[in-house]
Design a protein around this motif. Structure first.
Motif, PDB file in Angstrom:
ATOM      1  N   VAL A 103      27.735  43.586  39.341  1.00 30.14           N
ATOM      2  CA  VAL A 103      27.161  42.221  38.737  1.00 30.14           C
ATOM      3  C   VAL A 103      27.499  41.682  37.487  1.00 30.14           C
ATOM      4  CG1 VAL A 103      25.036  41.089  37.860  1.00 30.14           C
ATOM      5  CG2 VAL A 103      24.833  42.975  39.726  1.00 30.14           C
ATOM      6  N   ARG A 104      28.682  42.452  36.677  1.00 28.37           N
ATOM      7  CA  ARG A 104      29.202  41.992  35.528  1.00 28.37           C
ATOM      8  C   ARG A 104      30.348  40.869  35.873  1.00 28.37           C
ATOM      9  NH1 ARG A 104      32.936  46.085  31.665  1.00 28.37           N
ATOM     10  NH2 ARG A 104      34.234  44.448  30.746  1.00 28.37           N
ATOM     11  N   ALA A 105      30.270  40.134  34.890  1.00 24.41           N
ATOM     12  CA  ALA A 105      31.137  38.940  35.109  1.00 24.41           C
ATOM     13  C   ALA A 105      32.703  39.392  34.845  1.00 24.41           C
ATOM     14  CB  ALA A 105      30.837  37.788  34.163  1.00 24.41           C
ATOM     15  N   TRP A 106      33.374  39.906  35.763  1.00 23.68           N
ATOM     16  CA  TRP A 106      34.820  40.638  35.393  1.00 23.68           C
ATOM     17  C   TRP A 106      35.684  39.511  35.400  1.00 23.68           C
ATOM     18  CZ3 TRP A 106      35.328  45.587  34.171  1.00 23.68           C
ATOM     19  CH2 TRP A 106      34.552  46.650  34.665  1.00 23.68           C
ATOM     20  N   THR A 107      36.566  39.733  34.547  1.00 26.61           N
ATOM     21  CA  THR A 107      37.695  38.807  34.454  1.00 26.61           C
ATOM     22  C   THR A 107      39.081  39.668  34.874  1.00 26.61           C
ATOM     23  OG1 THR A 107      38.527  39.301  32.244  1.00 26.61           O
ATOM     24  CG2 THR A 107      36.783  37.678  32.467  1.00 26.61           C
ATOM     25  N   LEU A 108      40.108  38.891  35.288  1.00 22.97           N
ATOM     26  CA  LEU A 108      41.325  39.878  35.502  1.00 22.97           C
ATOM     27  C   LEU A 108      41.723  40.650  34.392  1.00 22.97           C
ATOM     28  CD1 LEU A 108      43.287  40.279  37.660  1.00 22.97           C
ATOM     29  CD2 LEU A 108      44.710  38.100  36.968  1.00 22.97           C
ATOM     30  N   ASP A 109      41.558  39.932  33.151  1.00 22.20           N
ATOM     31  CA  ASP A 109      42.105  40.700  32.006  1.00 22.20           C
ATOM     32  C   ASP A 109      41.120  42.025  31.930  1.00 22.20           C
ATOM     33  OD1 ASP A 109      43.969  39.100  30.896  1.00 22.20           O
ATOM     34  OD2 ASP A 109      42.466  37.802  29.961  1.00 22.20           O
ATOM     35  N   ASP A 110      40.102  41.708  32.099  1.00 20.77           N
ATOM     36  CA  ASP A 110      39.051  43.254  32.050  1.00 20.77           C
ATOM     37  C   ASP A 110      39.431  44.292  32.930  1.00 20.77           C
ATOM     38  OD1 ASP A 110      37.272  41.950  30.257  1.00 20.77           O
ATOM     39  OD2 ASP A 110      36.019  41.139  31.783  1.00 20.77           O
ATOM     40  N   LEU A 111      39.671  43.689  34.259  1.00 19.08           N
ATOM     41  CA  LEU A 111      40.319  44.887  35.226  1.00 19.08           C
ATOM     42  C   LEU A 111      41.477  45.370  34.959  1.00 19.08           C
ATOM     43  CD1 LEU A 111      38.934  42.896  38.350  1.00 19.08           C
ATOM     44  CD2 LEU A 111      38.064  44.993  37.312  1.00 19.08           C
ATOM     45  N   ALA A 112      42.405  44.557  34.622  1.00 17.47           N
ATOM     46  CA  ALA A 112      43.730  45.080  34.039  1.00 17.47           C
ATOM     47  C   ALA A 112      43.681  46.076  32.834  1.00 17.47           C
ATOM     48  CB  ALA A 112      44.622  43.960  33.748  1.00 17.47           C
ATOM     49  N   ALA A 113      42.733  45.656  31.970  1.00 12.65           N
ATOM     50  CA  ALA A 113      42.379  46.788  30.924  1.00 12.65           C
ATOM     51  C   ALA A 113      42.029  48.216  31.262  1.00 12.65           C
ATOM     52  CB  ALA A 113      41.576  46.274  29.853  1.00 12.65           C
ATOM     53  N   VAL A 114      41.009  48.065  32.305  1.00 14.92           N
ATOM     54  CA  VAL A 114      40.403  49.128  33.081  1.00 14.92           C
ATOM     55  C   VAL A 114      41.545  50.151  33.546  1.00 14.92           C
ATOM     56  CG1 VAL A 114      38.934  50.016  34.834  1.00 14.92           C
ATOM     57  CG2 VAL A 114      38.368  48.244  33.090  1.00 14.92           C
ATOM     58  N   ALA A 115      42.386  49.405  34.308  1.00 17.02           N
ATOM     59  CA  ALA A 115      43.620  49.851  35.223  1.00 17.02           C
ATOM     60  C   ALA A 115      44.687  50.452  34.205  1.00 17.02           C
ATOM     61  CB  ALA A 115      43.963  49.223  36.328  1.00 17.02           C
ATOM     62  N   ALA A 116      44.539  49.973  33.179  1.00 13.91           N
ATOM     63  CA  ALA A 116      45.823  50.195  32.215  1.00 13.91           C
ATOM     64  C   ALA A 116      47.242  49.840  32.935  1.00 13.91           C
ATOM     65  CB  ALA A 116      46.056  51.702  31.680  1.00 13.91           C
ATOM     66  N   ALA A 117      47.191  48.417  33.361  1.00  8.70           N
ATOM     67  CA  ALA A 117      48.255  47.896  33.762  1.00  8.70           C
ATOM     68  C   ALA A 117      48.204  46.377  33.439  1.00  8.70           C
ATOM     69  CB  ALA A 117      48.160  48.074  35.446  1.00  8.70           C
ATOM     70  N   SER A 118      49.220  45.650  33.505  1.00  5.15           N
ATOM     71  CA  SER A 118      49.348  44.001  33.335  1.00  5.15           C
ATOM     72  C   SER A 118      48.625  43.449  34.450  1.00  5.15           C
ATOM     73  CB  SER A 118      50.888  43.732  33.281  1.00  5.15           C
ATOM     74  OG  SER A 118      51.299  43.885  34.667  1.00  5.15           O
ATOM     75  N   ARG A 119      48.251  42.265  34.017  1.00 10.18           N
ATOM     76  CA  ARG A 119      47.482  41.301  35.302  1.00 10.18           C
ATOM     77  C   ARG A 119      48.432  41.264  36.457  1.00 10.18           C
ATOM     78  NH1 ARG A 119      44.554  36.519  32.836  1.00 10.18           N
ATOM     79  NH2 ARG A 119      46.054  35.387  34.097  1.00 10.18           N
ATOM     80  N   ALA A 120      49.793  41.106  36.322  1.00 15.56           N
ATOM     81  CA  ALA A 120      50.597  40.726  37.300  1.00 15.56           C
ATOM     82  C   ALA A 120      50.466  42.054  38.179  1.00 15.56           C
ATOM     83  CB  ALA A 120      52.165  40.211  36.960  1.00 15.56           C
ATOM     84  N   THR A 121      50.988  43.368  37.505  1.00 16.80           N
ATOM     85  CA  THR A 121      51.045  44.511  38.113  1.00 16.80           C
ATOM     86  C   THR A 121      49.587  44.736  38.888  1.00 16.80           C
ATOM     87  OG1 THR A 121      52.297  45.388  36.663  1.00 16.80           O
ATOM     88  CG2 THR A 121      51.340  46.821  37.902  1.00 16.80           C
ATOM     89  N   LEU A 122      48.633  44.550  38.470  1.00 16.48           N
ATOM     90  CA  LEU A 122      47.228  44.611  39.219  1.00 16.48           C
ATOM     91  C   LEU A 122      47.291  43.705  40.332  1.00 16.48           C
ATOM     92  CD1 LEU A 122      44.713  46.506  39.365  1.00 16.48           C
ATOM     93  CD2 LEU A 122      43.801  44.523  37.834  1.00 16.48           C
ATOM     94  N   VAL A 123      47.344  42.651  40.263  1.00 15.97           N
ATOM     95  CA  VAL A 123      47.335  41.547  41.449  1.00 15.97           C
ATOM     96  C   VAL A 123      48.110  41.894  42.537  1.00 15.97           C
ATOM     97  CG1 VAL A 123      47.791  39.214  42.072  1.00 15.97           C
ATOM     98  CG2 VAL A 123      46.638  39.651  40.002  1.00 15.97           C
ATOM     99  N   ARG A 124      49.475  42.315  42.079  1.00 13.97           N
ATOM    100  CA  ARG A 124      50.583  42.849  43.056  1.00 13.97           C
ATOM    101  C   ARG A 124      50.082  44.122  43.965  1.00 13.97           C
ATOM    102  NH1 ARG A 124      54.404  41.557  39.352  1.00 13.97           N
ATOM    103  NH2 ARG A 124      54.501  43.780  38.751  1.00 13.97           N
ATOM    104  N   ALA A 125      49.313  44.918  43.220  1.00 12.87           N
ATOM    105  CA  ALA A 125      48.866  46.303  43.755  1.00 12.87           C
ATOM    106  C   ALA A 125      48.056  45.966  44.766  1.00 12.87           C
ATOM    107  CB  ALA A 125      48.577  47.343  42.713  1.00 12.87           C
ATOM    108  N   PHE A 126      46.846  45.148  44.273  1.00 15.41           N
ATOM    109  CA  PHE A 126      45.733  44.711  45.134  1.00 15.41           C
ATOM    110  C   PHE A 126      46.179  44.001  46.478  1.00 15.41           C
ATOM    111  CE2 PHE A 126      42.622  46.271  42.293  1.00 15.41           C
ATOM    112  CZ  PHE A 126      41.466  46.031  42.963  1.00 15.41           C
ATOM    113  N   ARG A 127      47.160  43.100  46.189  1.00 16.44           N
ATOM    114  CA  ARG A 127      47.652  42.452  47.440  1.00 16.44           C
ATOM    115  C   ARG A 127      48.301  43.129  48.712  1.00 16.44           C
ATOM    116  NH1 ARG A 127      47.151  36.941  47.417  1.00 16.44           N
ATOM    117  NH2 ARG A 127      47.015  35.750  45.650  1.00 16.44           N
TER     118      ARG A 127
END
Length: 315
Positions: free
Chosen positions: A221-245
């Protein structure tokens, strides 16, 4: 072999909340068959073959021979029959049933037992586990007799069997806790040993994406942002998006939307909460926006899913 992202399974374990229920200890010989009807949503069948050989039959599938050391899990509780190896035989021998608390012991009469099976069900107690169950095949089979699985699984199997055989105080509770550990080992072995085609399993197989998925599953339910998820994953936003895709074919926030809709569909089928409450839980500001997103995803309005759940099926 696929490696599970850093302890992703341990992170999922509290969310799975699997409660095993041992139903039957079956000691059959001669001609026998045990029919298992479909279970309600959220329940799975499991069978542990501790001695001898048997056959698993499922509608529309080829018969599967199993033997001592095999563990079967039917994650969606689908109908099936366990029977003796002689498929040409017709009439089953009579079976003596006696209860020991909530556990049934079934024994073929007039013959020496040739097979022993421990049969039970897994009850999934919370919604997020359905995401895992839906990603599993209809049938999981572990051949525990084969190395190196026997090293891990054999002590649990022996412990379950001995507890049930000795019938000491607390035996059933101990056996069911061992069965819960057995399920987690089965899930880990499947994730590690398969080449999963499902996006969720691929996401759990990588450290970066696994950490982000666990965070979303814990608090959808949390209003997650891409920055939040990248911080949790200890990765950059671009790296996280590439990994998910690469793993799931969608970016993280689109995966979050699908996650929320999946949980909402489960709630519609299993809970009495109102559509407005479920829409809010799914992170939508209005029931209308939720309904439109649900329709795009599943081709049906959420209200129809609720109606079909409440309506009695045909006799």
């Amino acid at each position: 072999m696929t490696e599970i992202g850093e302890d992703a399974l341990s992170g999922l374990a509290p969310l799975l909340r699997v409660r095993p229920q041992l139903d039957d200890v079956c000691r059959f010989g001669g001609t026998w068959a045990a029919v298992h009807e479909p279970e309600p949503a959220g329940q799975a069948y499991f069978h542990i073959i501790t001695h001898g050989r048997a056959i698993l039959q499922r509608p529309g599938d080829a018969s599967l021979p199993v033997e001592a050391g095999d563990i079967l899990l039917l994650p969606r509780g689908t109908a099936h029959t366990m029977r003796g190896p002689d498929l040409s035989a017709q009439a089953s021998l009579p079976v003596l049933v006696h209860n020991q608390g909530s556990l049934r012991f079934k024994t073929s009469l007039g013959v020496e037992p040739e097979v022993e099976l421990l049969c039970g069900r897994l009850r999934f107690e919370v919604a997020p586990q359905n995401l895992i169950v839906s990603a599993l095949p209809d049938l999981l089979v572990l051949r525990v007799g084969e190395q190196p699985l026997s090293v891990r699984f054999h002590p649990l199997l022996v412990g379950i069997r001995e507890e049930l055989a000795e019938a000491r105080a607390g035996a059933l509770a101990i056996a069911e806790n061992l069965a819960s550990a057995l399920f987690m080992l089965m899930l880990r072995t499947h994730l590690e040993g398969s080449a999963p085609t499902d996006g969720l399993l691929r996401l759990l197989g990588q450290r970066i994406t696994a950490q982000a998925v666990l965070a979303m599953v814990r608090d959808p339910v949390r209003a997650w942002t891409l920055d939040d998820l990248a911080a949790v994953a200890a990765a950059s936003r671009a790296t996280l998006v590439r990994a998910f895709r690469k793993a799931a074919g969608v970016p993280p926030l689109e995966f979050l939307s699908e996650l929320r809709l999946g949980l909402a569909r489960h709630r519609l089928r299993t809970a009495s909460a109102s559509l407005d409450e479920i829409a809010a839980e799914a992170g939508y500001q209005s029931p209308g926006a939720f309904s439109r997103a649900f329709l795009r995803k599943y081709g049906v309005r959420p209200g129809r899913v609720r109606q079909e759940t409440l309506s009695p099926g045909p006799d």
